[in-house]
Design a protein around this motif. Structure first.
Motif, PDB file in Angstrom:
ATOM      1  N   ARG A   1      -7.049   1.513  -6.014  1.00  0.00           N
ATOM      2  CA  ARG A   1      -5.642   1.565  -6.421  1.00  0.00           C
ATOM      3  C   ARG A   1      -5.438   0.847  -7.749  1.00  0.00           C
ATOM      4  NH1 ARG A   1      -1.133  -1.901  -5.495  1.00  0.00           N
ATOM      5  NH2 ARG A   1       0.857  -0.750  -5.418  1.00  0.00           N
TER       6      ARG A   1
ATOM      7  N   ARG B   1      -9.829  -1.864   3.296  1.00  0.00           N
ATOM      8  CA  ARG B   1      -8.680  -2.339   2.521  1.00  0.00           C
ATOM      9  C   ARG B   1      -9.122  -2.795   1.131  1.00  0.00           C
ATOM     10  NH1 ARG B   1      -5.237  -5.943   6.936  1.00  0.00           N
ATOM     11  NH2 ARG B   1      -4.227  -4.163   7.979  1.00  0.00           N
TER      12      ARG B   1
ATOM     13  N   ASP C   1      -5.776   9.217  -0.756  1.00  0.00           N
ATOM     14  CA  ASP C   1      -6.471  10.212   0.058  1.00  0.00           C
ATOM     15  C   ASP C   1      -5.721  11.535  -0.045  1.00  0.00           C
ATOM     16  OD1 ASP C   1      -7.743  11.753   1.911  1.00  0.00           O
ATOM     17  OD2 ASP C   1      -7.140  10.575   3.656  1.00  0.00           O
TER      18      ASP C   1
ATOM     19  N   TYR D   1       0.837  -1.199   0.000  1.00  0.00           N
ATOM     20  CA  TYR D   1       0.000   0.000   0.000  1.00  0.00           C
ATOM     21  C   TYR D   1       0.879   1.259   0.000  1.00  0.00           C
ATOM     22  CZ  TYR D   1      -3.649  -3.277   1.517  1.00  0.00           C
ATOM     23  OH  TYR D   1      -4.527  -4.331   1.614  1.00  0.00           O
TER      24      TYR D   1
ATOM     25  N   TYR E   1      -9.672   0.225  -0.942  1.00  0.00           N
ATOM     26  CA  TYR E   1      -8.392   0.811  -1.333  1.00  0.00           C
ATOM     27  C   TYR E   1      -7.769   0.011  -2.476  1.00  0.00           C
ATOM     28  CZ  TYR E   1      -3.443   2.073  -1.140  1.00  0.00           C
ATOM     29  OH  TYR E   1      -2.173   2.457  -1.468  1.00  0.00           O
ATOM     30  N   GLU E   2      -7.751  -1.310  -2.330  1.00  0.00           N
ATOM     31  CA  GLU E   2      -7.140  -2.151  -3.358  1.00  0.00           C
ATOM     32  C   GLU E   2      -7.865  -2.018  -4.689  1.00  0.00           C
ATOM     33  OE1 GLU E   2      -7.359  -5.928  -1.540  1.00  0.00           O
ATOM     34  OE2 GLU E   2      -5.632  -5.618  -0.215  1.00  0.00           O
TER      35      GLU E   2
END
Length: 691
Positions: A567, A560, A413, A408, A563-564
C-alpha cells in the motif's frame, strides 16, 4: 427470447437472443434444420463480394496507386460506420495522396473494365476486414465471444452499425444509449483497436474519418456520389471531389494553443495555408477544433427499418430451439447477459464509492463484504445503505483487532470487488423470482434484470405479503451475505416504514444534486435509530471470532505487513504519477489521491526487475470538487522506456467495454476509453462464475 422461454409480465421483454441461441449446439433442437456451420467463413465470403463491388465502382485503372490502396496493406478495409462498400471506398480514398486524382491519365476510359483481380486476390484484405469487424464488436461490448460476434455480423450482412443495433437489442439497451455515437471515446477506441488489428497503416485516420462531420453541401455531394447511383462507377472527377471533402473534414479549421502566458489562437483560412506556429514548451497544450455539421455516419440511413427486418427474420429461428429453457452454464447468450449484469453492478459500486466520503478501513470492509446491490431501493442506494448498516453493527473481530484495520481502505486485491459483484447478482436473481412466477427460471431472471437495469423493487409484492416470507432475507441467503436474517429485517423495515426510506434517499439525492459526498454520520445515526426502535431481530449479530493460534497470528501479521508495504509503495507511486498529470494539465484542478480501487499486475512471468507493469484504478479529490474523480494509471515497477499513463475516466464507462476483465480472469480494472491499446476484450474466465 433465449431458448423459447415465455417470460412475460409488467416489463415488455420481447424475444431476445434468438440470433445467438439458434446457432449454438447447446440451444438448438436435435431435429432443427441445418444452419451454416462456419459463419465466420460466410461473412468473409460476403466481404469478398463487397470488394468486387467497390472495385467495379472505383477508377482503379485511371488513378495510379489506387488499386494498391484498395487491395493491399489494410488501407481499404470495410471497417466503419457506413455500409461495407461505402466504408471500403472512403477508407481507400482517405489515404489517396493529394493530387493523385488530378494526375490521372487523360486518356478516355476503356470500353470494358479490365478485371486484373479475381476473387482469390481479395483474400488478404477481406480476411483482415472480417477480423477487424469481429474485433470491434468484441472490444465495444466486452462480453461477446468471437463466435457470437460472427453470428450477429452474419445476420447484419457484415454491416457493423446494424450488427451493433442487433446486439444492443438483445442486451436490452434502449433509447439514446442504444445509438452508436461515432464521437464517443468508447466508439473511437474500439475503431482504432479494430483498425490496428486489421493492419491498417494509419488507424487514427480511419477513426477520425468515421467520427468526422460534414458541411451541408459536402454531405449532400457525398450522399449523391455514394448512394444516389450506388451501382454506377465513380469518375476521376468524382474521386477528386470525394478526396477534397475527406481532406477538408479531417483537417480542423483552427487550433488553440494554451500556455501559462495566455491562449493563442491560430486560424487557417483555406485548405492550402500553412499553420502558424509558436515555440512550444512542455507547459503548452494544443486543442484542435472540429467542423460543425452532420456526422458522416448519418449518410447511412434506414437503419431502424433494417433492424426491424432483421428481427422479423430472426423470429423464425424460434422453431430451431429446444422446448426447454437453455442452461445458463451452456448458453452463450445467457452468459453474455450475466457478464453484462456484472458490468452493471461494477458501475453501481463505483458510483457508490463516488458518493461516500473517504471510507475508514471498517467501512471499506463493510462495503466489500456486505455492500450488495439488492434491497428495497435502487441498486446504488442499496449498496450505500447496506455498507453503512453493516459497519455500524460492527464486525466479528474483537475491538482490539478491529481498530487495527481502520487505515486499510485501499483495495489492492483485484478480486475483492469482483466477489461483491458476483454475490450481488446471486441475490438479485433470487429476488427476481418474487417479481412473478414467470421469472422463476434463471434465464427469465437474467432477462428481467437486464431489462430493468437491476431495479426491480417496484415489481415486488406488497409489504403485507412479506409478513409470511421476507423476500430480502431469501435474497441475502442466496447471495451468501454474512448476516442474511438481519439484512432481510433491515429492508423489511424500509418497506413497512416508507418515511424512513425516504429520509435515507433524501441524503443521497442531496449529495448527487449538490455534487458533494454523503453526510455519513447523519446517515449512520438515522439507520441506528431506526434499527434500535423497530427491529424485531434482538439476537446477537455475530459470533465472536475465536482467538488465533500462534502460527495463524504470525501469518495474519505477515499478511498485514505485506499489505502495508504494498500500500505504501503504490500510494507513493500513484501520487507521483498524479502529480505529473497535474503539472501537464495545469488548467485542471489540483488532484490529491483518495483511495485505490484495484491493482492489476501484468507480465507476471517477469521478475520484479523493472519490467513489471501495473494498471491501477483510483479515485482522487480536489479543492474545487467534493466528489471523487475516477482515474486510470499504468506504470512500470521501477521506470523504463515505456511511458506512464494517467488520465481521468468518465463514470458512465464503468459498465461497458472499458471494463476489462483480463485473460487471467483475476481482475476487473477499468481502462481509459480514449487509448485503444489499454482496452482488451472481456473474457469469461471461471472466476466470474465460481467466486
Amino acid at each position: 427470447m433465449a431458448s423459447g422461454s415465455t417470460c412475460s409480465g409488467s416489463v415488455p421483454l420481447g424475444r431476445r437472443g434468438l440470433v445467438s441461441c439458434a446457432h449454438s449446439l447447446d440451444c438448438r433442437a436435435d431435429d432443427a434444420p441445418p444452419l451454416p456451420p462456419d459463419l465466420e467463413k460466410v461473412v468473409y465470403e460476403l466481404i469478398v463480394g463487397f470488394y468486387d463491388q467497390a472495385f467495379d465502382r472505383l477508377p482503379c485503372e485511371r488513378i495510379p496507386g489506387l488499386l494498391d490502396l484498395l487491395a493491399t496493406g489494410g488501407c481499404g478495409t470495410c471497417l466503419g460506420l457506413l455500409d461495407p462498400v461505402s466504408n471500403i471506398i472512403l477508407n481507400t480514398l482517405a489515404l489517396l495522396p493529394q493530387g493523385a486524382a488530378a494526375a490521372a491519365s487523360t486518356a478516355p476510359p476503356a470500353t470494358k473494365k479490365s478485371k486484373r483481380l479475381v476473387r482469390n486476390d481479395w483474400h488478404e484484405i477481406a480476411n483482415r476486414s472480417c477480423q477487424s469487424l469481429l474485433a470491434f464488436l468484441m472490444v465495444y461490448f466486452g462480453c461477446l465471444e468471437k463466435e457470437q460476434a460472427a453470428r450477429y455480423l452474419y445476420w447484419a450482412d457484415a454491416n457493423l452499425s446494424l450488427a451493433v443495433m442487433l446486439i444492443q437489442h438483445d442486451l436490452y439497451v434502449e433509447g439514446e444509449e442504444a445509438v452508436l455515437d461515432p464521437e464517443s471515446d468508447r466508439t473511437q477506441a474500439a475503431l482504432e483497436w479494430a483498425a490496428t488489428m486489421a493492419g491498417h497503416p494509419s488507424p487514427g485516420v480511419l477513426t477520425q474519418l468515421m467520427s468526422s462531420r460534414l458541411k451541408e453541401d459536402d454531405f449532400h455531394l457525398l450522399e449523391k456520389l455514394l448512394f444516389s447511383a450506388a451501382d454506377g462507377p465513380l469518375t476521376v472527377a468524382d474521386v477528386g471531389a470525394i478526396n477534397r471533402i475527406l481532406r477538408m473534414m479531417m483537417s480542423p479549421p483552427c487550433v488553440a494553443t494554451i500556455s501559462r502566458k495566455g491562449p493563442i489562437l491560430h486560424v487557417r483560412k483555406n485548405l492550402d495555408a500553412v499553420w502558424s506556429t509558436t515555440p512550444s514548451t512542455t507547459e503548452d497544450t494544443a486543442t484542435a477544433l472540429c467542423w460543425d455539421g452532420k456526422p458522416i455516419s448519418s449518410l447511412q440511413c434506414g437503419l431502424s427499418d433494417k433492424l426491424q427486418r432483421c428481427l422479423g427474420r430472426a423470429d423464425g429461428l424460434e422453431q430451431y430451439l429446444k422446448k426447454t429453457p437453455c442452461s445458463v452454464d451452456a448458453c452463450d447468450y445467457l452468459q453474455t447477459l450475466k457478464m453484462r449484469l456484472h458490468g452493471m453492478i461494477h458501475n453501481f459500486c463505483i458510483k457508490a464509492l463516488k458518493l461516500l466520503p473517504t471510507p475508514s478501513g471498517s467501512l471499506m470492509c463493510g462495503f466489500l463484504m456486505a455492500g450488495h446491490c439488492y434491497g428495497s431501493m435502487d441498486p446504488v442506494s442499496n449498496i450505500i445503505v447496506n455498507s453503512i448498516w453493516y459497519n455500524f453493527l460492527g464486525g466479528p473481530l474483537p475491538a482490539s483487532e478491529g481498530s487495527k484495520i481502520e487505515q486499510y481502505n485501499d483495495i489492492l486485491d483485484p478480486l475483492s470487488l469482483l466477489r461483491t459483484q458476483v454475490h450481488s447478482l446471486k441475490g438479485l436473481m433470487e429476488l427476481a423470482t418474487f417479481a412473478g412466477p414467470q421469472f422463476s427460471t434463471e434465464a427469465c431472471a437474467l432477462e428481467l434484470l437486464c431489462g430493468t437495469k437491476c431495479d426491480i423493487v417496484d415489481m415486488l409484492q406488497s409489504s403485507l405479503k412479506m409478513i409470511k416470507k421476507n423476500h430480502f432475507h431469501e435474497a441475502a441467503k442466496a447471495a451468501g451475505h454474512p448476516l442474511p436474517l438481519q439484512l432481510g429485517e433491515l429492508h423489511r423495515l424500509l418497506v413497512v416504514f416508507p418515511e424512513q426510506r425516504s429520509v435515507l434517499l433524501s441524503f443521497m439525492t442531496k449529495a448527487r444534486t449538490d455534487g458533494t459526498v454523503l453526510r455519513l454520520d447523519d446517515m449512520t445515526l438515522h439507520i441506528r435509530r431506526m434499527w434500535s426502535r423497530y427491529s424485531k431481530v434482538r439476537v446477537g449479530c455475530y459470533e465472536q471470532a475465536p482467538d488465533l493460534f500462534p502460527e495463524s497470528r504470525r501469518l495474519v501479521s505477515s499478511m498485514r505487513s505485506q499489505y502495508e508495504e504494498g500500500r505504501s509503495w503504490f500510494r507513493s507511486k500513484i501520487e507521483q504519477v498524479l502529480k505529473d498529470y497535474t503539472t501537464q494539465h495545469f488548467w485542471e484542478p489540483q488532484y490529491k489521491l483518495d483511495i485505490i480501487c484495484g491493482v492489476e499486475e501484468i507480465n507476471q512471468s517477469c521478475p520484479p526487475s523493472g519490467k513489471m507493469c501495473y494498471r491501477v484504478n483510483f479515485t482522487a479529490t480536489s479543492d474545487l470538487q467534493l466528489q471523487r474523480t475516477l482515474f486510470f494509471a499504468e506504470f512500470l515497477f521501477s521506470g523504463g522506456p515505456r511511458p506512464e499513463t494517467c488520465c481521468p475516466l468518465p463514470y458512465e464507462y464503468a459498465a461497458v467495454a472499458t471494463l476489462a476483465c483480463l485473460p487471467q480472469g483475476k481482475s476487473c480494472i477499468q481502462m481509459t476509453p480514449n487509448t485503444s491499446r489499454t482496452i482488451s476484450p472481456m473474457t469469461v474466465p471461471a472466476t466470474w462464475m465460481t467466486c
